[in-house]
Design an enzyme around this catalytic site. Structure first.
Site, mmCIF file in Angstrom:
data_model
loop_
_atom_site.group_PDB
_atom_site.id
_atom_site.type_symbol
_atom_site.label_atom_id
_atom_site.label_comp_id
_atom_site.label_asym_id
_atom_site.label_seq_id
_atom_site.Cartn_x
_atom_site.Cartn_y
_atom_site.Cartn_z
ATOM 1 N N GLU A 279 1.151 -0.817 -0.240
ATOM 2 C CA GLU A 279 0.112 0.023 -0.460
ATOM 3 C C GLU A 279 1.066 1.288 -0.296
ATOM 4 O OE1 GLU A 279 -2.415 0.737 3.317
ATOM 5 O OE2 GLU A 279 -4.097 -0.128 2.260
ATOM 6 N N LYS A 414 -13.866 1.841 -3.546
ATOM 7 C CA LYS A 414 -15.522 2.364 -2.254
ATOM 8 C C LYS A 414 -16.681 3.220 -3.506
ATOM 9 C CE LYS A 414 -12.314 2.744 1.322
ATOM 10 N NZ LYS A 414 -11.860 3.785 2.466
#
Lengths: 426, 426
Positions: A279, A414
């Site tokens: 990440e 999302k």
């Protein structure tokens, strides 16, 4: 140093004055707050500056949880659960329970079966809940908390509030509002520390303390790492060395790093490490892809690929010098299994031979090898190791000209999800 | 078909008459026994030809184990444990025990702490052991069996023999000798089926049956797969389609496949799949590197890398159409978590939206996507799925001109290890 770095190639020839200067510049920029993402550098001096009162409060809360509950359900996703999960698994001896409460994670998946069966499992036990979310609006943990808050209120009525612990933003957010309204005990997710760097904050410490492990030792290991790894010494600083090696190998055509462990207890440190590096670095079409194996079981699985497959891999072994419990091989009357030659050797010694044998085999197959050695699997060492990784990751990302502290790509699914689910405003 | 394949790109344009002919040639050579590694094609017709008496005997033995024991310790490594572990985990509902005995694996690691603590754990329980090894000399399981055989004999004396079950070669080997000498019940590892293809033999079936699952349903799913997937129909055969897509993507510059699941129960099917494909294809400097993620938790971890990192990845989603237990989102009086827009939706529906959202996000990030859809997580479906993977893997490896059934690279670490440990003769 608690972490020692070894490399199968010639490390010295990778270190140039220019590289040392680049690393020094990165260090300076992190120190003076001009590095990319500097708003999220709060983790860097955290171990040496953590408020002693906060540590005491976490320890007291942990004791209270141990008194009131058999199980602590920890609700969180990503950095809100991987840090404590990694530490808990690394410290837990096989087939032994922790001395504190049982920790069960929830909210890291969207699964009705998981939550429903979890609540049935909880029925016969005393329960506490720690919900961890900076905003309180991340879908997965928010869903889990809706069900578990309801469960707790049905089961404990007014007293549920004494068993629910909230770790969230200090100033704002949906979860903070609920916590205030219901008078839940609150802990803070600092503004300047991202999820994957949060293991030494309340996010990680409360579940670890509730399970019965020493957060003082964990923090003292991290603090020693902070102090020992502060200078850009290419000869002696393992965080700098690991960053240099990763950067070199990536540029030399090895875009996949396999973290190999020989102790099952480290498999969630691997998951935490994947989040930390994946990440932090995986942006702008760049970054090393982090993968993991557990040897020797995976020598009979991915081992074949590592030995002979497409040459794009390097390996990083985590070598644990000393383990606690062990067994020693005995002479057998009947040597039909042909193991008598091992008599007198401990299984840890045999495992060490597996490690050395694998290193030699994979090297001969063209897989460069980094080895990180740590002395043991205890709180102090794990604290040191995780801080080492966090610091090394920052250097590693900056060497790629990547901001280690954002995660723009996590938003995309999302936004799609909210649209698909017809969330108002999407 | 129980497995359906979807591709984000244009599948039809990948299918040429030449490719179809190559696949037909592969099929013909597998059928007439002239393909590379044909000595190990016994798995191919196994589900339709398995001896009904063997199935009965396994079921009866499983019942006996359930009557005599609380725990069955299964000793094996690689293909001797990943198949049954994958099936057991896929069928086990979260927080629920299997209806049969508890299964604990050993011998897949060299760890004194693991074995020592395991034996302490066993002390309060009734125990049986199933040791699985073709030769009986593989170091890791042989060490575990030495300790556990000793444990069983100390604990049960002469009666230990009634609680030890051996799965090994039919004709020869160290473990067979011991089994004969001690009069242990014996099951056979067939000569023409390698470890990673052995889940439908006694290797996989005995632990699965002992845990209380239906091996008849598992085998009937596999048998249906064997029958439905026999013809090289590029339009309708999912095993052929998956092989074509993998071959295409590998050649198009995507050497890393990420198998993404949205159900935690499938994480050991991922480990089994990594062994199957990694060990079958990773040779001669070729092959796709198999990696795995569990969404949505890993969307908050490796998700960032998948979205924006180095472009060398393709993803294969496993979509489960229907799960058993579920929960439905309710309207809350206080919508501070802003989830009321989900009211009336089941968590499986929300999880479906996560999946669709992720597919769209990763596609827009340049990650080609294969989706394998299966109807449910039950014995029949899992049997079908595993056979599908085995067959597709064979085609996939042959398309790379690789023999899917050997594993020359696994020997190298073993030879080094024997030398390091001073084994006589090395």
């Amino acid at each position: 140093m608690t972490v020692n770095v070894n490399f199968s190639g010639n490390y010295q020839e990778l270190v140039s004055p220019e590289l040392t200067e680049r690393l020094q510049t990165i260090a300076n920029k992190m120190n003076d707050g001009t590095a990319a993402g500097s708003d999220f550098l709060g983790w860097k001096n955290w171990p040496s500056t953590i408020d002693a009162e906060l540590v005491s409060r976490i320890q007291e809360t942990a004791k209270k949880i141990q008194q009131q509950a058999d199980v602590l359900v920890v609700i969180g996703i990503g950095g809100s659960y991987l840090g404590s999960k990694a530490v808990l698994e690394a410290l837990r001896e096989p087939f032994k329970s922790a001395t504190g409460v049982e920790i069960i994670f929830a909210g890291h998946l969207v699964s009705g079966a998981y939550l429903k069966n979890l609540m049935t499992y909880l029925d016969g036990k005393e329960v506490a809940v720690n919900v961890i979310s900076k905003s309180g609006k991340t879908t997965e943990p928010a869903i889990a908390f809706r069900f578990l808050q309801d469960y707790m209120e049905k089961r404990y009525g007014q007293k549920a509030a004494e068993r629910i612990y909230v770790t969230t933003d200090a100033e704002k957010g949906a979860l903070l509002d609920v916590a205030k309204e219901k008078d839940y005990a609150r802990f803070v997710v600092p503004d300047d520390i991202g999820g994957r760097y949060s293991v030494f904050t309340s996010v990680g410490l409360l579940p670890i303390a509730a399970a019965g492990y020493s957060i003082e030792s964990l923090l003292s290991g991290a603090k020693r790492a902070e102090q020992e790894l502060v200078e850009v010494h290419t000869d002696t600083n393992p965080a700098i060395q690991y960053a240099i090696l990763r950067d070199h190998l990536y540029r030399a055509g090895y875009p996949v790093e396999i973290m190999a462990v020989f102790e099952e207890r480290l498999t969630f440190v691997q998951e935490w490490w994947k989040q930390l590096f994946g990440e932090s670095e995986g942006k702008e079409g760049k970054g090393i892809f982090p993968a993991s194996v557990l040897y020797s079981t995976d020598l009979h699985s991915l081992g074949q690929y590592v030995q002979d497959g497409k040459r794009m891999l390097f390996e990083t072994f985590v070598n644990v010098e000393s383990v606690g419990d062990d067994l020693v091989m005995q002479q057998a009357a009947n040597d039909s299994d042909e193991l008598n030659y091992l008599a007198g050797k401990s299984l840890h010694e045999v495992n060490g031979a597996v490690q050395q044998a694998t290193a030699e085999a994979h090297l001969s197959g063209g897989v460069p090898l980094i080895t990180l050695s740590i002395p043991a699997l205890d709180e102090d060492t794990i604290g040191y190791l995780l801080y080492f990784y966090m610091l090394s990751c920052a250097y590693s990302a900056y060497l790629l000209d990547i901001n280690p502290f954002d995660q723009p790509g996590v938003e995309e699914y999302k936004v799609n999800m909210f649209r698909i689910l017809n969330k108002p405003g999407y």
